[in-house]
Enzyme design. Structure first.
Site, PDB file in Angstrom:
ATOM      1  N   ARG A  94       0.851  -1.187   0.000  1.00  0.00           N
ATOM      2  CA  ARG A  94       0.000   0.000   0.000  1.00  0.00           C
ATOM      3  C   ARG A  94       0.889   1.239   0.000  1.00  0.00           C
ATOM      4  NH1 ARG A  94      -3.202   2.792   4.813  1.00  0.00           N
ATOM      5  NH2 ARG A  94      -4.103   4.437   3.539  1.00  0.00           N
ATOM      6  N   HIS A 139      -2.993  10.899   0.907  1.00  0.00           N
ATOM      7  CA  HIS A 139      -2.460  10.668   2.258  1.00  0.00           C
ATOM      8  C   HIS A 139      -1.865  12.001   2.730  1.00  0.00           C
ATOM      9  CE1 HIS A 139      -0.976   7.270   5.064  1.00  0.00           C
ATOM     10  NE2 HIS A 139      -0.677   8.406   5.674  1.00  0.00           N
ATOM     11  N   GLU A 184      -7.508   8.238   6.470  1.00  0.00           N
ATOM     12  CA  GLU A 184      -7.855   8.786   7.778  1.00  0.00           C
ATOM     13  C   GLU A 184      -8.434  10.198   7.738  1.00  0.00           C
ATOM     14  OE1 GLU A 184      -4.446   8.427  10.283  1.00  0.00           O
ATOM     15  OE2 GLU A 184      -4.352   6.262  10.060  1.00  0.00           O
ATOM     16  N   ASN A 323      -7.638   1.287   9.780  1.00  0.00           N
ATOM     17  CA  ASN A 323      -6.306   1.482  10.359  1.00  0.00           C
ATOM     18  C   ASN A 323      -6.465   1.347  11.876  1.00  0.00           C
ATOM     19  OD1 ASN A 323      -5.660   2.206   7.766  1.00  0.00           O
ATOM     20  ND2 ASN A 323      -5.022   4.297   8.244  1.00  0.00           N
ATOM     21  N   TYR A 325      -4.535   0.897  15.654  1.00  0.00           N
ATOM     22  CA  TYR A 325      -3.264   0.959  16.384  1.00  0.00           C
ATOM     23  C   TYR A 325      -3.389   0.585  17.859  1.00  0.00           C
ATOM     24  CZ  TYR A 325      -0.844   3.033  12.398  1.00  0.00           C
ATOM     25  OH  TYR A 325      -0.280   3.224  11.172  1.00  0.00           O
ATOM     26  N   GLU A 394      -3.748  -0.549   8.015  1.00  0.00           N
ATOM     27  CA  GLU A 394      -2.572  -0.131   8.793  1.00  0.00           C
ATOM     28  C   GLU A 394      -2.632  -0.736  10.184  1.00  0.00           C
ATOM     29  OE1 GLU A 394      -1.570   4.069   9.224  1.00  0.00           O
ATOM     30  OE2 GLU A 394      -2.045   4.391   7.103  1.00  0.00           O
TER      31      GLU A 394
HETATM   32  C1  BGC Z   1      -0.907   7.366   9.451  1.00  0.00           C
HETATM   33  C2  BGC Z   1       0.551   7.330   9.041  1.00  0.00           C
HETATM   34  C3  BGC Z   1       1.421   7.556  10.267  1.00  0.00           C
HETATM   35  C4  BGC Z   1       1.088   6.482  11.284  1.00  0.00           C
HETATM   36  C5  BGC Z   1       1.936   6.518  12.523  1.00  0.00           C
HETATM   37  C6  BGC Z   1      -1.196   6.556  10.694  1.00  0.00           C
HETATM   38  O1  BGC Z   1      -2.351   6.939  11.313  1.00  0.00           O
HETATM   39  O2  BGC Z   1      -1.703   6.955   8.376  1.00  0.00           O
HETATM   40  O3  BGC Z   1       0.803   8.304   8.062  1.00  0.00           O
HETATM   41  O4  BGC Z   1       2.750   7.554   9.940  1.00  0.00           O
HETATM   42  O5  BGC Z   1      -0.247   6.650  11.682  1.00  0.00           O
HETATM   43  O6  BGC Z   1       1.865   7.725  13.187  1.00  0.00           O
END
Ligand code: BGC
Length: 496
Positions: A94, A139, A184, A323, A325, A394
């Site tokens: 990607r 992006h 995002e 995405n 995290y 992501e």
């Molecule tokens: C973003 C990336 C960023 C990553 C880590 C994501 O939410 O898409 O561009 O580098 O977070 O911070």
């Protein structure tokens, strides 16, 4: 401390894996990057200026005073990037296209030959190695010319984005089967209008909410262009990548506040597209309208959609792009006192985010490690919107050191993949998983300090050398075996 002289990672694939511990044949393993974060070549050929170029050329706001004029120099080193993708055994890579590199003026009056050639070579090179390009159309690097006209706060941006999308589909649609319109929207609007990202404005109350509506219309404009003019030719799939922390209540008395927080940070960008009724999440729209009224505005700061706009946006997806995290706990608080997080939304709905003390965190203290959150979130998406296909676009782990021996990142990815497998076994169609990031890159306002890469990049070497970390070795053993290997980490110490 004894120096580590040799670090041996050994993947021991045992023969006792059952069917449900193996990723299905259709599952795509990927890794991601973004144009501004890796390409460099900020003024190569006839590329136009982006709003990030302008922001960082005129302000010293990154942690290390850096910018991305060179970054990983992928503009010149793209062949090495393809090799890296191949070494990792990726099924998909990607990356994003820089709008001003393709359209130097921001408009389709002039399509850059250099830009066309660059992305065409990259796409062809990936396909030659059997790697699917997953292309993000935006992006965060808006042409500065469009920012000068108000950027995402100007309603015309939906048309401009649709025009840009048509150029991309015309140029690359024959070869690209997965498109992500916007990365995002939460970061574009809530970040860009909260002084966290370009255009670095402090205007969430008005500009940020205008942006909210326009990103959705822009996404839908691109989707409708594809649907009408390209779908029957190319059969590609489109979505918009949504980011949000997964949220859980701190206490049962925080249940309602948590539901609202999910609507604030996720539903605001997902409900208009994925819900049956379309439009803003009703409970959120009501609260924001009441807040606006109390503050003396004669209309809601979150601009309402017309019935035609609701229909235009609704259903503009072929899969859900997520995405993910981390996970946060939500605590209900007095709106006046909310403030643990810079997002203005905390004040609007009266919440704070806290960490569960039993969860470990990464070097960034809000980055809690709770892999189960990913599976819970996949279930929520599936249940709330009835979407049957989700792609994890992501997922990644931040660190501040350059170590090649990144056990924490490896463990994070491993435990996340376990949750993905569990979700698949629960019956959720997770199409694929993408690590952020394939290599270290320019991490926005933290500059080059934060590292997310499977590959380390030596930013001081003339070739910007890319070197695999242990997490890269681990991930490539996953992609090759299509299952999570049992692994041992052997550390040999010198001078024992
Ligand atoms: C973003 C990336 C960023 C990553 C880590 C994501 O939410 O898409 O561009 O580098 O977070 O911070």
């Amino acid at each position: 401390m004894l120096p580590i002289s040799a670090v041996v990672f050994s993947a021991v694939v045992s023969g006792c894996f059952g069917q449900n511990e193996t990723f299905p044949t259709w599952f795509l393993f990927g890794a991601a990057t973004a144009a501004y974060q890796i390409e460099g070549g900020w003024y190569a050929g006839d590329k136009g200026e982006s709003m990030w170029d302008r922001l960082l050329h005129s302000n010293d706001i990154t942690l290390d005073s850096s910018n991305a004029d060179v970054a990983c120099d992928s503009y010149h080193l793209w062949r090495r990037d393809i090799e890296v993708a191949k070494e990792l055994g990726l099924n998909m890579y990607r990356f994003s296209i820089s709008w001003p590199r393709i359209l130097p003026s921001g408009f389709p009056n002039q399509v850059s030959e250099d830009g066309k050639k660059y992305y065409s070579n990259l796409i062809d090179g990936l396909l030659e190695k059997g790697i699917q390009p997953v292309v993000t159309m935006y992006h965060w690097d808006l042409p500065q010319s469009l920012q000068d006209l108000g950027g995402w706060a100007n309603p015309l941006i939906a048309t401009w984005f649709g025009d840009y999308a048509r150029v991309l589909f015309t140029l690359f649609g024959d070869r690209v089967k997965y498109w992500i319109t916007l990365n995002e929207p939460l970061a574009i609007c809530d970040g860009g209008y909260n002084k966290m990202a370009a255009p670095f404005l402090d205007d969430m109350k008005i500009g940020g909410y205008l942006c909210n509506k326009h990103v959705l219309l822009a996404h839908a404009a691109a989707y409708r262009v594809y649907e009408k003019e390209f779908q029957s030719l190319y059969y590609g799939k489109l979505s918009m990548a949504n980011v949000f922390f997964w949220f859980k209540p701190e206490k049962t008395t925080d249940d309602e506040a948590t539901k609202l927080a999910i609507q604030m940070w996720e539903g605001r960008y997902a409900h208009p597209i994925y819900s049956e009724s379309g439009g803003w999440p009703p409970e959120l729209e009501k609260i924001l309208a009441e807040n606006s009224k109390k503050e003396g505005y004669p209309y809601p700061r979150l601009p309402p959609f017309t019935p035609e706009e609701i229909e235009f946006v609704k259903g503009t997806y072929d899969f859900y792009a997520l995405n993910h995290y981390t996970t946060r706990l939500v605590r209900k608080v007095d709106p006046e006192k909310a403030g643990s997080w810079p997002y203005y939304g905390c004040k609007e709905i009266g919440v704070d985010f806290v960490n569960d003390p039993t969860w470990k965190t990464a070097v960034i203290d809000w980055f809690a490690i709770y892999p189960e959150g990913l599976r819970e979130q996949l279930h929520w998406i599936n249940k709330t919107y009835g979407v049957d296909q989700v792609m994890i676009t992501e997922n990644g782990y931040p660190d501040l050191n350059d170590d090649l021996f990144d056990v924490q990142r490896m463990t994070y990815i491993k435990t996340m993949l376990q949750q993905v497998l569990l979700a698949i076994n629960d019956g959720i169609h997770v199409m694929g998983y993408t690590v952020w990031s394939m290599m270290d890159n320019f991490e926005w306002v933290t500059g080059y300090k934060t590292k997310y890469g499977l590959y380390a990049v030596d930013f001081l070497s003339p070739n910007l050398t890319r070197t695999p970390r242990e997490s890269a070795r681990f991930y490539s053993s996953v992609t090759k075996g299509r299952r999570i290997p049992k692994y041992r980490v052997l550390v040999d110490y010198e001078d024992v």
